[in-house]
Motif scaffolding. Structure first.
Motif, short mmCIF file in Angstrom:
data_model
loop_
_atom_site.label_atom_id
_atom_site.label_comp_id
_atom_site.label_asym_id
_atom_site.label_seq_id
_atom_site.Cartn_x
_atom_site.Cartn_y
_atom_site.Cartn_z
N LEU A 231 0.81 -1.22 0.00
CA LEU A 231 0.00 0.00 0.00
C LEU A 231 0.84 1.26 0.00
CD1 LEU A 231 -2.68 -0.98 2.68
CD2 LEU A 231 -2.98 -0.91 0.21
N TYR A 232 2.05 1.19 0.56
CA TYR A 232 2.81 2.41 0.83
C TYR A 232 4.15 2.40 0.10
CZ TYR A 232 -0.52 2.47 4.72
OH TYR A 232 -1.67 2.45 5.47
N ASN A 233 4.69 3.59 -0.06
CA ASN A 233 6.04 3.70 -0.61
C ASN A 233 7.02 2.99 0.31
OD1 ASN A 233 5.21 5.26 -2.78
ND2 ASN A 233 5.52 7.20 -1.69
N TYR A 234 7.96 2.28 -0.27
CA TYR A 234 9.03 1.59 0.45
C TYR A 234 8.49 0.56 1.45
CZ TYR A 234 11.63 5.48 -1.51
OH TYR A 234 12.17 6.40 -2.38
N GLU A 235 7.30 0.02 1.17
CA GLU A 235 6.79 -1.02 2.05
C GLU A 235 7.57 -2.31 1.83
OE1 GLU A 235 2.71 -3.58 2.84
OE2 GLU A 235 2.53 -1.53 2.06
N ALA A 236 8.05 -2.91 2.92
CA ALA A 236 8.82 -4.15 2.84
C ALA A 236 7.93 -5.37 2.93
CB ALA A 236 9.87 -4.18 3.94
N GLY A 237 6.82 -5.26 3.64
CA GLY A 237 5.93 -6.40 3.80
C GLY A 237 5.06 -6.24 5.03
N GLU A 238 4.16 -7.21 5.24
CA GLU A 238 3.22 -7.17 6.37
C GLU A 238 3.46 -8.36 7.28
OE1 GLU A 238 -0.31 -8.34 8.59
OE2 GLU A 238 0.49 -9.41 6.83
N TRP A 239 3.39 -8.10 8.58
CA TRP A 239 3.54 -9.17 9.57
C TRP A 239 2.73 -8.81 10.81
CZ3 TRP A 239 4.93 -13.98 10.55
CH2 TRP A 239 5.15 -14.36 11.87
N SER A 240 1.94 -9.78 11.29
CA SER A 240 1.16 -9.61 12.52
C SER A 240 0.30 -8.36 12.49
CB SER A 240 2.09 -9.58 13.74
OG SER A 240 1.35 -9.57 14.94
N GLY A 241 -0.29 -8.08 11.33
CA GLY A 241 -1.17 -6.92 11.22
C GLY A 241 -0.45 -5.59 11.16
N ILE A 242 0.85 -5.61 10.86
CA ILE A 242 1.65 -4.38 10.77
C ILE A 242 2.30 -4.34 9.40
CG2 ILE A 242 3.59 -3.09 11.74
CD1 ILE A 242 3.13 -4.56 14.37
N ARG A 243 2.17 -3.22 8.72
CA ARG A 243 2.84 -3.03 7.43
C ARG A 243 4.12 -2.23 7.67
NH1 ARG A 243 0.15 -4.25 2.70
NH2 ARG A 243 -1.96 -5.07 3.02
N PHE A 244 5.24 -2.81 7.29
CA PHE A 244 6.55 -2.25 7.57
C PHE A 244 7.03 -1.41 6.38
CE2 PHE A 244 6.16 -5.74 10.46
CZ PHE A 244 6.87 -5.36 11.59
N CYS A 245 7.28 -0.13 6.65
CA CYS A 245 7.81 0.78 5.64
C CYS A 245 9.25 1.13 6.00
CB CYS A 245 6.96 2.05 5.56
SG CYS A 245 5.26 1.75 5.06
N LYS A 246 10.18 0.80 5.14
CA LYS A 246 11.59 0.99 5.47
C LYS A 246 12.05 2.39 5.09
CE LYS A 246 12.94 -1.22 1.10
NZ LYS A 246 13.67 -2.34 0.48
N SER A 247 13.03 2.88 5.84
CA SER A 247 13.56 4.22 5.60
C SER A 247 15.00 4.29 6.08
CB SER A 247 12.72 5.28 6.32
OG SER A 247 13.35 6.55 6.27
N ASN A 248 15.85 4.92 5.28
CA ASN A 248 17.22 5.15 5.72
C ASN A 248 17.37 6.49 6.43
OD1 ASN A 248 16.90 6.78 3.48
ND2 ASN A 248 18.58 5.89 2.31
#
Length: 450
Positions: A231-248
């Motif tokens: 769904l989001y820019n730089y989304e790495a994946g979903e786990w346990s109902g949380i969507r992880f968006c990575k950022s440096n």
């Protein structure tokens, strides 16, 4: 035989410079977008106040016949944020514009646009660090208690998700009072069973911490299936109902051993003679200005002498400036004052933005400010922010304004300068700290090779 070699004609060689400039390192901007867009009307000051009416307690017992209940008192909670003006500029001379190959004015405009978005992102992360709900990996008790190997794991993520759900933190695309019944025309399924519409929390995670989390086989499998539903820019994946968006651009904190502090015999100050003071130093990278190197507090205090000042030498590290904190306990909560600090601006006279390898005199207690907590020496700690809907907002008093000054005026009658600038008036408000949490971990990876 005469031989004409190229070395004899160097003066007739034109150096080649490519028309295209090289790309910059990418910044992954994810934090600003999750804040609720809020407006502060002009003429109403700079403080934005948000109000929440708390739930009424549920009745304890049934009513007695003919007897009215005592009733309940309504209560409210309020949170505030102060909008601040941010901005910067680039100045180019007419000579530079005439003689340099690449279009400086255009390049300055491009760099300014990047600076704006990265400033808003950096400021958002700084504001999020004020959140009070923290889970340390492996149930460590503090940042200082983390050890090598305490990388992000599924247990800590599940624990954080469960805590937020227990507190009732709303989710993005949430199911709060909506979609509570089976839809007859959906074949017995809820509309929310479309993976793209499933309620979820969002996580802002450092790129190195993503690499740690990917070591878990279960996470790898889940992220493989969720690749099609990002769904989001730089989304790495979903786990346990949380969507992880990575950022440096997620901040980090590296623990460093304490520096040596001594009493000054040459500089005068206002520190009390004979009183012991604790001094702590932090290092800020010159690009993002995060206080990312956290030096430990010395084990013992240093007594001020009759001159009322202390001194310390900042580390000799390229790419960093330094802040100095001072206090009478081992947890300094004030910036120091110093003649080596800025000579103008809001932090004039404070021991901030001090250059490397410089003797700094500490002359007194400055403004109240708490340094980031120090990890164990040699370890770098990374926060992962897990946020629900309505956790924070971006309060805007004035949108970004650009200034392109390229014409002559009274201050520049010969039109010798070109100025590209910007400013905005805004602030980040933590609307409900119970709707967000922070996980802190170390990483098995680093940004170096070899």
């Amino acid at each position: 035989m005469a031989v004409n070699q190229a070395s004899g004609f160097q003066a007739d060689i034109t150096n080649y410079i490519a028309d295209e400039t090289l790309p910059l390192a990418r910044r992954q901007l994810v934090a600003y977008q999750f804040g609720d867009p809020l407006s502060l009307p002009e003429g109403m000051g700079t403080t934005y106040t948000a109000t929440r009416y708390n739930r009424l307690p549920l009745p304890y017992a049934p009513l007695s016949e003919g007897v009215p209940p005592i009733g309940e008192t309504m209560t409210i909670q309020q949170v505030t944020a102060v909008a601040q003006q941010w901005g910067d500029k680039v100045t180019i001379t007419d000579v530079a514009e005439l003689t340099i190959k690449h279009p400086l004015f255009k390049k300055a405009t491009e760099l300014t646009a990047l600076q704006i978005s990265e400033t808003l992102e950096r400021n958002t992360f700084v504001a999020l660090m004020a959140g009070t709900q923290v889970n340390y990996v492996n149930s460590r008790g503090s940042r200082a208690a983390l050890v090598a190997g305490d990388v992000l794991d599924t247990t800590t993520v599940i624990r954080t998700d469960a805590a937020l759900e227990t507190l009732g933190a709303p989710r993005f695309m949430g199911d709060e009072q909506t979609d509570t019944k089976i839809e007859a025309n959906a074949g017995g399924k809820r509309a929310s069973e479309n993976p793209r519409a499933m309620p979820h929390y969002a996580a802002l995670i450092h790129t190195l911490v993503v690499a740690d989390f990917r070591q878990n086989a279960t996470v790898v499998q889940a992220w493989t299936y969720s690749d099609l539903n990002r769904l989001y820019n730089y989304e790495a994946g979903e786990w346990s109902g949380i969507r992880f968006c990575k950022s440096n651009m997620v901040p980090s904190f590296t623990g460093v051993a304490a520096l040596t502090v001594s009493a000054s015999t040459t500089q005068t100050g206002t520190l009390t003679n004979g009183t012991g003071y604790y001094v702590q130093v932090t290092g800020s990278d010159t690009q993002n200005q995060y206080e990312s190197r956290i030096y430990a507090v010395p084990n013992s205090a240093t007594n001020a002498t009759a001159t009322g000042a202390l001194q310390i030498t900042t580390p000799n590290i390229v790419g960093y400036t330094f802040n100095v904190y001072v206090g009478t306990t081992s947890s300094p909560a004030n910036l120091a004052t110093s003649p080596q600090g800025p000579v103008s601006g809001p932090l004039q006279g404070q021991a901030v933005q001090l250059p490397a390898n410089t003797t700094v005199f500490i002359t007194g207690l400055g403004v109240a400010q708490t340094p980031p907590a120090a990890p164990a020496a040699g370890l770098t700690v990374y926060p992962t922010f897990v946020i629900g809907r309505g956790a924070y907002g971006q309060v805007k008093l004035k949108d970004v304004e650009y200034s392109y000054l390229s014409k002559a005026d009274k201050s520049d009658p010969l039109n010798q300068q070109r100025i590209i600038g910007w400013k905005t008036y805004y602030g980040t408000i933590l609307e409900n700290v119970q709707f967000m949490a922070r996980i802190e971990s170390v990483s098995a990876y680093s940004a170096t090779f070899g």
